[in-house]
Scaffold this motif. Structure first.
Motif, PDB file in Angstrom:
ATOM      1  N   GLU A   1      -8.740 -12.706  -0.571  1.00  0.00           N
ATOM      2  CA  GLU A   1      -7.584 -11.792  -0.605  1.00  0.00           C
ATOM      3  C   GLU A   1      -6.844 -11.912  -1.940  1.00  0.00           C
ATOM      4  O   GLU A   1      -5.618 -11.973  -1.996  1.00  0.00           O
ATOM      5  CB  GLU A   1      -6.641 -12.078   0.573  1.00  0.00           C
ATOM      6  N   GLU A   2      -7.603 -11.974  -3.045  1.00  0.00           N
ATOM      7  CA  GLU A   2      -7.081 -12.033  -4.407  1.00  0.00           C
ATOM      8  C   GLU A   2      -6.355 -13.332  -4.749  1.00  0.00           C
ATOM      9  O   GLU A   2      -5.739 -13.439  -5.808  1.00  0.00           O
ATOM     10  CB  GLU A   2      -6.167 -10.828  -4.705  1.00  0.00           C
TER      11      GLU A   2
ATOM     12  N   TYR B   1      -4.024  -0.824 -10.788  1.00  0.00           N
ATOM     13  CA  TYR B   1      -4.601  -1.407  -9.582  1.00  0.00           C
ATOM     14  C   TYR B   1      -4.372  -2.917  -9.542  1.00  0.00           C
ATOM     15  O   TYR B   1      -4.035  -3.484  -8.501  1.00  0.00           O
ATOM     16  CB  TYR B   1      -6.105  -1.110  -9.524  1.00  0.00           C
ATOM     17  N   GLU B   2      -4.516  -3.594 -10.683  1.00  0.00           N
ATOM     18  CA  GLU B   2      -4.310  -5.043 -10.716  1.00  0.00           C
ATOM     19  C   GLU B   2      -2.844  -5.402 -10.490  1.00  0.00           C
ATOM     20  O   GLU B   2      -2.526  -6.393  -9.827  1.00  0.00           O
ATOM     21  CB  GLU B   2      -4.788  -5.617 -12.053  1.00  0.00           C
TER      22      GLU B   2
ATOM     23  N   GLU C   1       2.742  -3.932   1.015  1.00  0.00           N
ATOM     24  CA  GLU C   1       2.212  -2.653   0.535  1.00  0.00           C
ATOM     25  C   GLU C   1       3.325  -1.813  -0.078  1.00  0.00           C
ATOM     26  O   GLU C   1       3.148  -1.198  -1.130  1.00  0.00           O
ATOM     27  CB  GLU C   1       1.543  -1.882   1.677  1.00  0.00           C
TER      28      GLU C   1
ATOM     29  N   ALA D   1      -6.924   0.321  -3.198  1.00  0.00           N
ATOM     30  CA  ALA D   1      -6.771  -0.963  -2.524  1.00  0.00           C
ATOM     31  C   ALA D   1      -7.111  -0.851  -1.043  1.00  0.00           C
ATOM     32  O   ALA D   1      -7.785  -1.717  -0.476  1.00  0.00           O
ATOM     33  CB  ALA D   1      -5.346  -1.480  -2.703  1.00  0.00           C
TER      34      ALA D   1
ATOM     35  N   ARG E   1       0.675  -7.031  -3.843  1.00  0.00           N
ATOM     36  CA  ARG E   1       0.183  -6.882  -2.462  1.00  0.00           C
ATOM     37  C   ARG E   1      -0.210  -8.231  -1.877  1.00  0.00           C
ATOM     38  O   ARG E   1      -0.188  -8.435  -0.650  1.00  0.00           O
ATOM     39  CB  ARG E   1      -1.022  -5.927  -2.455  1.00  0.00           C
ATOM     40  N   ASN E   2      -0.503  -9.196  -2.738  1.00  0.00           N
ATOM     41  CA  ASN E   2      -1.015 -10.480  -2.268  1.00  0.00           C
ATOM     42  C   ASN E   2      -0.072 -11.658  -2.550  1.00  0.00           C
ATOM     43  O   ASN E   2      -0.503 -12.807  -2.523  1.00  0.00           O
ATOM     44  CB  ASN E   2      -2.379 -10.754  -2.901  1.00  0.00           C
TER      45      ASN E   2
ATOM     46  N   TYR F   1      -0.767  -3.591  -8.729  1.00  0.00           N
ATOM     47  CA  TYR F   1      -0.568  -3.349  -7.298  1.00  0.00           C
ATOM     48  C   TYR F   1      -1.085  -4.531  -6.477  1.00  0.00           C
ATOM     49  O   TYR F   1      -0.392  -5.062  -5.605  1.00  0.00           O
ATOM     50  CB  TYR F   1      -1.295  -2.061  -6.891  1.00  0.00           C
ATOM     51  N   GLN F   2      -2.303  -4.967  -6.776  1.00  0.00           N
ATOM     52  CA  GLN F   2      -2.917  -6.042  -6.007  1.00  0.00           C
ATOM     53  C   GLN F   2      -2.158  -7.364  -6.154  1.00  0.00           C
ATOM     54  O   GLN F   2      -2.091  -8.155  -5.221  1.00  0.00           O
ATOM     55  CB  GLN F   2      -4.373  -6.238  -6.437  1.00  0.00           C
TER      56      GLN F   2
END
Length: 408
Positions: free
Chosen positions: A372-373, A247-248, A292, A315, A254-255, A250-251
């Motif tokens: 947003e991270e 997940y991290e 994404e 997410a 994503r950001n 991905y994020q």
């Protein structure tokens, strides 16, 4: 064999190449054994290594044979490239452990079956060298004057360069010679910061073996500001899911900055370049669709489709404030309130994330607030509608406290 060199150039990997026309002809007419080295300085590969892995994947898919060289021997010294001080010396036990972890991780990306790829450890030949014999065979081919002009050494002369580190280039160069003799390896590939070391090996093989070998360096993974990617406030982005969960990972992608989308799609995914161009040409809020896809594709390659699906689902649920995100608190605020802008400190107290402006300042100063991270560094930040994506803004306090602002 296909024109893999042109493919690597099109995707933005290539920095420098020796005898490009000759190498291009070789790569298009016969399978070539090549190698990339991985010094075992940690117990996991990180996102910077992922560029090397993707180059290996493209080369293998084009019919060439990778050698993944684990630096169990060279890590005992430590590459001075890009370092202002001597690297921390690791124990033999730590290095062996790290190398074994690298071997496990590389097998997730590269096909080592049926001799399609090879993994070797330079500890097997470097740690038992006879010092005098090594200098007589290898050392005589290196000019100290020329070595001192190499960037990896030149930048260290003012602060001090030990003979211990100075020997690193000879060790790495010997690796190429050893792999040429044992496996017919004719190409070394590495990051642009390795150019001097790689040229040392390339010239050594040509001089001793009187044969044509080649060298390629690829561009390092940097962001639009020229800084290496893969570093966050909480640390390095690792390929080990125990150190950086899917997940991290991905994020993180994503950001990323809009300006880095095309580069990352080209270098870190296997998407066709037509699709890379299409996605990276999206503008405004649409570019988030490209991010994404980028985040999903990288997570899929690193951790598999199932974990990529879960990361993307989590997410999206988090962003939408769904139940799967753990019932993220959401505050609805009229769009008109943000037209003139709302100070971030006031917004934090308004939605209950902080009790006072001074608490908010402390939080930001300590690097504990994210929008947003992305880490917030300026307590005077003003929030306007252009900060929102699809009328939503996600704020994170610390590691686990989320709050979503929704425009109405």
């Amino acid at each position: 064999m296909g024109n893999v060199l042109e493919l690597l150039k099109e995707r933005g990997y290539i920095d420098q190449v020796t005898y490009e026309d000759e190498l291009n002809e070789l790569l298009t007419t016969e399978p070539v054994t090549f190698y990339i080295g991985f010094d075992a300085t940690a117990d996991s590969l990180h996102i910077g290594h992922f560029v090397q892995i993707m180059v290996m994947k493209h080369m293998q898919q084009a019919g060439h044979r990778p050698i993944a060289l684990l630096g169990g021997g060279t890590t005992m010294i430590g590459d001075p490239s890009g370092k202002t001080d001597m690297r921390k010396m690791l124990t033999r036990e730590d290095i062996d452990h790290n190398a074994s972890r690298f071997k496990e991780q590389l097998s997730n990306f590269i096909d080592f079956s049926d001799d399609k790829a090879i993994v070797v450890n330079n500890a097997d030949w470097l740690l038992n060298l006879n010092f005098v014999e090594f200098l007589r065979e290898i050392g005589i081919h290196f000019s100290v004057n020329r070595m001192l002009t190499a960037e990896c050494y030149k930048n260290r002369l003012e602060k001090g360069l030990t003979y211990f580190e100075f020997s690193y280039m000879l060790m790495q160069s010997y690796d190429f010679l050893k792999l040429y003799r044992d496996y017919g390896c004719k190409l070394e590939i590495g990051g642009s910061d390795q150019w001097s070391n790689i040229l040392g090996g390339y010239e050594l093989v040509r001089r001793i073996e009187k044969d044509k070998v080649y060298a390629i360096t690829f561009n390092l993974l940097t962001n639009a500001e020229g800084k290496k990617m893969g570093k966050t406030e909480s640390g390095t982005i690792w390929l080990d899911e125990e150190k950086t969960p899917p997940y991290e990972l991905y994020q993180y992608f994503r950001n990323i900055d809009d300006r880095d989308v095309e580069k990352c799609l080209a270098m870190l995914t296997l998407l066709p370049m037509d699709e890379v161009k299409r996605l990276s040409s999206l503008e405004g809020a649409e570019i988030n669709k490209a991010k994404e896809v980028l985040a999903y594709e990288i997570t899929k390659i690193v951790h598999g489709s199932e974990k990529a699906d879960s990361a993307q689902k989590a997410a999206r649920a988090l962003f939408e404030g769904g139940s799967e995100a753990g019932s993220i608190p959401t505050t609805e605020i009229a769009r008109s309130k943000f037209e003139e802008g709302i100070g971030l400190l006031d917004l934090l107290t308004q939605v209950g994330l902080t009790k006072s402006n001074s608490e908010g300042r402390r939080l930001i100063k300590q690097g504990g607030l994210y929008i947003e991270e992305e880490t917030v560094s300026d307590p005077n930040t003003v929030i306007k509608p252009d900060k929102f994506v699809d009328d939503k803004l996600m704020i994170r306090k610390g590691k686990k406290v989320y709050h979503q602002i929704k425009l109405v």
